[in-house]
Write a protein that holds these residues in place. Structure first.
Motif, PDB file in Angstrom:
ATOM      1  N   PRO A 293       6.723 -13.782   1.112  1.00 50.86           N
ATOM      2  CA  PRO A 293       6.041 -13.141  -0.013  1.00 50.86           C
ATOM      3  C   PRO A 293       7.061 -12.364  -0.850  1.00 50.86           C
ATOM      4  CG  PRO A 293       5.582 -11.964   2.016  1.00 50.86           C
ATOM      5  CD  PRO A 293       6.352 -13.190   2.390  1.00 50.86           C
ATOM      6  N   ARG A 294       6.740 -12.223  -2.130  1.00 54.76           N
ATOM      7  CA  ARG A 294       7.589 -11.428  -3.017  1.00 54.76           C
ATOM      8  C   ARG A 294       6.782 -10.248  -3.524  1.00 54.76           C
ATOM      9  NH1 ARG A 294      10.333 -15.155  -7.329  1.00 54.76           N
ATOM     10  NH2 ARG A 294       8.168 -15.701  -7.648  1.00 54.76           N
ATOM     11  N   PHE A 295       7.482  -9.158  -3.739  1.00 56.84           N
ATOM     12  CA  PHE A 295       6.872  -7.921  -4.211  1.00 56.84           C
ATOM     13  C   PHE A 295       7.244  -7.721  -5.671  1.00 56.84           C
ATOM     14  CE2 PHE A 295       7.712  -7.706   0.274  1.00 56.84           C
ATOM     15  CZ  PHE A 295       6.539  -7.205   0.802  1.00 56.84           C
ATOM     16  N   GLU A 296       6.256  -7.303  -6.469  1.00 51.09           N
ATOM     17  CA  GLU A 296       6.477  -7.079  -7.887  1.00 51.09           C
ATOM     18  C   GLU A 296       6.011  -5.665  -8.230  1.00 51.09           C
ATOM     19  OE1 GLU A 296       5.420  -9.767 -11.563  1.00 51.09           O
ATOM     20  OE2 GLU A 296       3.649  -8.668 -10.877  1.00 51.09           O
ATOM     21  N   ALA A 297       6.849  -4.929  -8.936  1.00 48.85           N
ATOM     22  CA  ALA A 297       6.511  -3.585  -9.418  1.00 48.85           C
ATOM     23  C   ALA A 297       6.651  -3.575 -10.932  1.00 48.85           C
ATOM     24  CB  ALA A 297       7.448  -2.551  -8.808  1.00 48.85           C
ATOM     25  N   VAL A 298       5.596  -3.134 -11.630  1.00 46.31           N
ATOM     26  CA  VAL A 298       5.615  -3.074 -13.088  1.00 46.31           C
ATOM     27  C   VAL A 298       5.216  -1.661 -13.518  1.00 46.31           C
ATOM     28  CG1 VAL A 298       4.667  -4.013 -15.225  1.00 46.31           C
ATOM     29  CG2 VAL A 298       4.965  -5.513 -13.248  1.00 46.31           C
TER      30      VAL A 298
ATOM     31  N   ASP B   8      12.153  -8.347  -0.710  1.00 47.44           N
ATOM     32  CA  ASP B   8      12.344  -7.228   0.207  1.00 47.44           C
ATOM     33  C   ASP B   8      11.737  -5.958  -0.397  1.00 47.44           C
ATOM     34  OD1 ASP B   8      13.209  -5.316   1.997  1.00 47.44           O
ATOM     35  OD2 ASP B   8      15.338  -5.786   1.784  1.00 47.44           O
ATOM     36  N   ALA B   9      10.648  -5.483   0.195  1.00 49.83           N
ATOM     37  CA  ALA B   9       9.982  -4.283  -0.317  1.00 49.83           C
ATOM     38  C   ALA B   9      10.898  -3.067  -0.267  1.00 49.83           C
ATOM     39  CB  ALA B   9       8.708  -4.013   0.480  1.00 49.83           C
ATOM     40  N   THR B  10      11.808  -3.028   0.694  1.00 51.84           N
ATOM     41  CA  THR B  10      12.740  -1.908   0.816  1.00 51.84           C
ATOM     42  C   THR B  10      13.632  -1.814  -0.411  1.00 51.84           C
ATOM     43  OG1 THR B  10      12.726  -2.174   3.208  1.00 51.84           O
ATOM     44  CG2 THR B  10      14.529  -0.889   2.282  1.00 51.84           C
ATOM     45  N   GLU B  11      14.012  -2.943  -0.960  1.00 53.96           N
ATOM     46  CA  GLU B  11      14.849  -2.968  -2.161  1.00 53.96           C
ATOM     47  C   GLU B  11      14.123  -2.306  -3.341  1.00 53.96           C
ATOM     48  OE1 GLU B  11      17.760  -6.483  -2.801  1.00 53.96           O
ATOM     49  OE2 GLU B  11      15.971  -6.886  -3.993  1.00 53.96           O
ATOM     50  N   ILE B  12      12.850  -2.607  -3.499  1.00 50.63           N
ATOM     51  CA  ILE B  12      12.058  -1.987  -4.569  1.00 50.63           C
ATOM     52  C   ILE B  12      11.894  -0.498  -4.302  1.00 50.63           C
ATOM     53  CG2 ILE B  12       9.743  -1.877  -5.597  1.00 50.63           C
ATOM     54  CD1 ILE B  12       9.671  -4.918  -5.432  1.00 50.63           C
ATOM     55  N   TRP B  13      11.596  -0.156  -3.058  1.00 43.41           N
ATOM     56  CA  TRP B  13      11.432   1.247  -2.675  1.00 43.41           C
ATOM     57  C   TRP B  13      12.683   2.047  -3.041  1.00 43.41           C
ATOM     58  CZ3 TRP B  13       7.239   3.610  -0.283  1.00 43.41           C
ATOM     59  CH2 TRP B  13       7.444   4.911   0.147  1.00 43.41           C
TER      60      TRP B  13
ATOM     61  N   ARG C 136      12.899   4.996  -5.829  1.00 42.28           N
ATOM     62  CA  ARG C 136      13.192   6.327  -5.306  1.00 42.28           C
ATOM     63  C   ARG C 136      14.426   6.910  -5.989  1.00 42.28           C
ATOM     64  NH1 ARG C 136      13.644   6.834   0.960  1.00 42.28           N
ATOM     65  NH2 ARG C 136      15.218   5.279   0.491  1.00 42.28           N
ATOM     66  N   ALA C 137      15.391   6.059  -6.315  1.00 45.54           N
ATOM     67  CA  ALA C 137      16.607   6.512  -7.003  1.00 45.54           C
ATOM     68  C   ALA C 137      16.268   7.072  -8.383  1.00 45.54           C
ATOM     69  CB  ALA C 137      17.607   5.376  -7.119  1.00 45.54           C
ATOM     70  N   LYS C 138      15.208   6.562  -9.016  1.00 48.19           N
ATOM     71  CA  LYS C 138      14.790   7.036 -10.330  1.00 48.19           C
ATOM     72  C   LYS C 138      13.886   8.256 -10.249  1.00 48.19           C
ATOM     73  CE  LYS C 138      16.577   4.184 -13.243  1.00 48.19           C
ATOM     74  NZ  LYS C 138      17.386   4.635 -14.357  1.00 48.19           N
ATOM     75  N   GLY C 139      13.369   8.580  -9.073  1.00 46.17           N
ATOM     76  CA  GLY C 139      12.463   9.715  -8.916  1.00 46.17           C
ATOM     77  C   GLY C 139      11.023   9.260  -8.980  1.00 46.17           C
ATOM     78  N   PRO C 140      10.095  10.094  -8.514  1.00 51.58           N
ATOM     79  CA  PRO C 140       8.679   9.721  -8.489  1.00 51.58           C
ATOM     80  C   PRO C 140       8.108   9.536  -9.889  1.00 51.58           C
ATOM     81  CG  PRO C 140       8.936  12.027  -7.895  1.00 51.58           C
ATOM     82  CD  PRO C 140      10.320  11.448  -8.037  1.00 51.58           C
TER      83      PRO C 140
ATOM     84  N   THR D 238       0.834  -1.205   0.000  1.00 49.20           N
ATOM     85  CA  THR D 238       0.000   0.000   0.000  1.00 49.20           C
ATOM     86  C   THR D 238       0.869   1.256   0.000  1.00 49.20           C
ATOM     87  OG1 THR D 238      -1.789  -1.155   1.133  1.00 49.20           O
ATOM     88  CG2 THR D 238      -1.803   1.252   1.252  1.00 49.20           C
ATOM     89  N   ALA D 239       1.931   1.261   0.786  1.00 55.82           N
ATOM     90  CA  ALA D 239       2.832   2.411   0.827  1.00 55.82           C
ATOM     91  C   ALA D 239       3.529   2.608  -0.517  1.00 55.82           C
ATOM     92  CB  ALA D 239       3.862   2.225   1.939  1.00 55.82           C
ATOM     93  N   LEU D 240       3.948   1.537  -1.155  1.00 53.91           N
ATOM     94  CA  LEU D 240       4.584   1.627  -2.475  1.00 53.91           C
ATOM     95  C   LEU D 240       3.606   2.183  -3.506  1.00 53.91           C
ATOM     96  CD1 LEU D 240       6.591  -1.721  -2.477  1.00 53.91           C
ATOM     97  CD2 LEU D 240       7.582   0.567  -2.705  1.00 53.91           C
ATOM     98  N   ARG D 241       2.372   1.703  -3.481  1.00 53.15           N
ATOM     99  CA  ARG D 241       1.352   2.197  -4.428  1.00 53.15           C
ATOM    100  C   ARG D 241       1.118   3.692  -4.268  1.00 53.15           C
ATOM    101  NH1 ARG D 241      -2.462  -2.937  -3.324  1.00 53.15           N
ATOM    102  NH2 ARG D 241      -1.568  -4.292  -4.915  1.00 53.15           N
ATOM    103  N   THR D 242       1.112   4.143  -3.030  1.00 53.83           N
ATOM    104  CA  THR D 242       0.896   5.562  -2.755  1.00 53.83           C
ATOM    105  C   THR D 242       2.075   6.407  -3.224  1.00 53.83           C
ATOM    106  OG1 THR D 242      -0.485   5.003  -0.849  1.00 53.83           O
ATOM    107  CG2 THR D 242       0.422   7.232  -0.914  1.00 53.83           C
ATOM    108  N   ALA D 243       3.280   5.928  -2.968  1.00 56.42           N
ATOM    109  CA  ALA D 243       4.485   6.698  -3.300  1.00 56.42           C
ATOM    110  C   ALA D 243       4.819   6.694  -4.786  1.00 56.42           C
ATOM    111  CB  ALA D 243       5.677   6.141  -2.506  1.00 56.42           C
ATOM    112  N   PHE D 244       4.448   5.615  -5.491  1.00 58.60           N
ATOM    113  CA  PHE D 244       4.822   5.473  -6.907  1.00 58.60           C
ATOM    114  C   PHE D 244       3.587   5.101  -7.743  1.00 58.60           C
ATOM    115  CE2 PHE D 244       8.488   4.399  -4.276  1.00 58.60           C
ATOM    116  CZ  PHE D 244       9.411   5.318  -4.744  1.00 58.60           C
ATOM    117  N   PRO D 245       2.713   6.068  -8.010  1.00 60.48           N
ATOM    118  CA  PRO D 245       1.478   5.773  -8.741  1.00 60.48           C
ATOM    119  C   PRO D 245       1.703   5.360 -10.195  1.00 60.48           C
ATOM    120  CG  PRO D 245       1.704   8.133  -8.406  1.00 60.48           C
ATOM    121  CD  PRO D 245       2.811   7.476  -7.627  1.00 60.48           C
ATOM    122  N   GLY D 246       2.885   5.545 -10.725  1.00 60.58           N
ATOM    123  CA  GLY D 246       3.181   5.143 -12.100  1.00 60.58           C
ATOM    124  C   GLY D 246       3.492   3.660 -12.227  1.00 60.58           C
TER     125      GLY D 246
END
Length: 73
Positions: A38-43, A57-62, A66-70, A17-25
């Motif tokens: 569990p594994r986290f997937e971002a597309v 690790d959700a922190t790794e995706i975060w 974040r390094a790429k910008g919002p 939920t926090a990832l979805r809020t921070a990175f709506p793209g």
């Protein structure tokens, strides 16, 4: 006895939920595996870079996003 895979800890849902809020793209999924973490997937919604990230690790995706910008949808 057989049954459904064990659901991920509630904190995994909170992290998604926090990832979805921070990175709506990005679209975020929580991938559950029986007996495993569990594994986290971002597309990326628009084919941006990075296009897809998968980690236990959700922190790794975060940090990678974040390094790429919002991102926006």
């Amino acid at each position: 006895m057989t049954g459904s895979p064990v659901p991920p800890a509630p904190t995994a849902h909170t992290q998604v939920t926090a990832l979805r809020t921070a990175f709506p793209g990005y679209t975020f999924n929580l991938i559950r595996h029986r007996g495993g973490r569990p594994r986290f997937e971002a597309v990326s919604r628009n084919g941006g870079d990075p296009y897809c990230l998968i980690s236990a690790d959700a922190t790794e995706i975060w940090e990678a996003l974040r390094a790429k910008g919002p991102r926006t949808a």
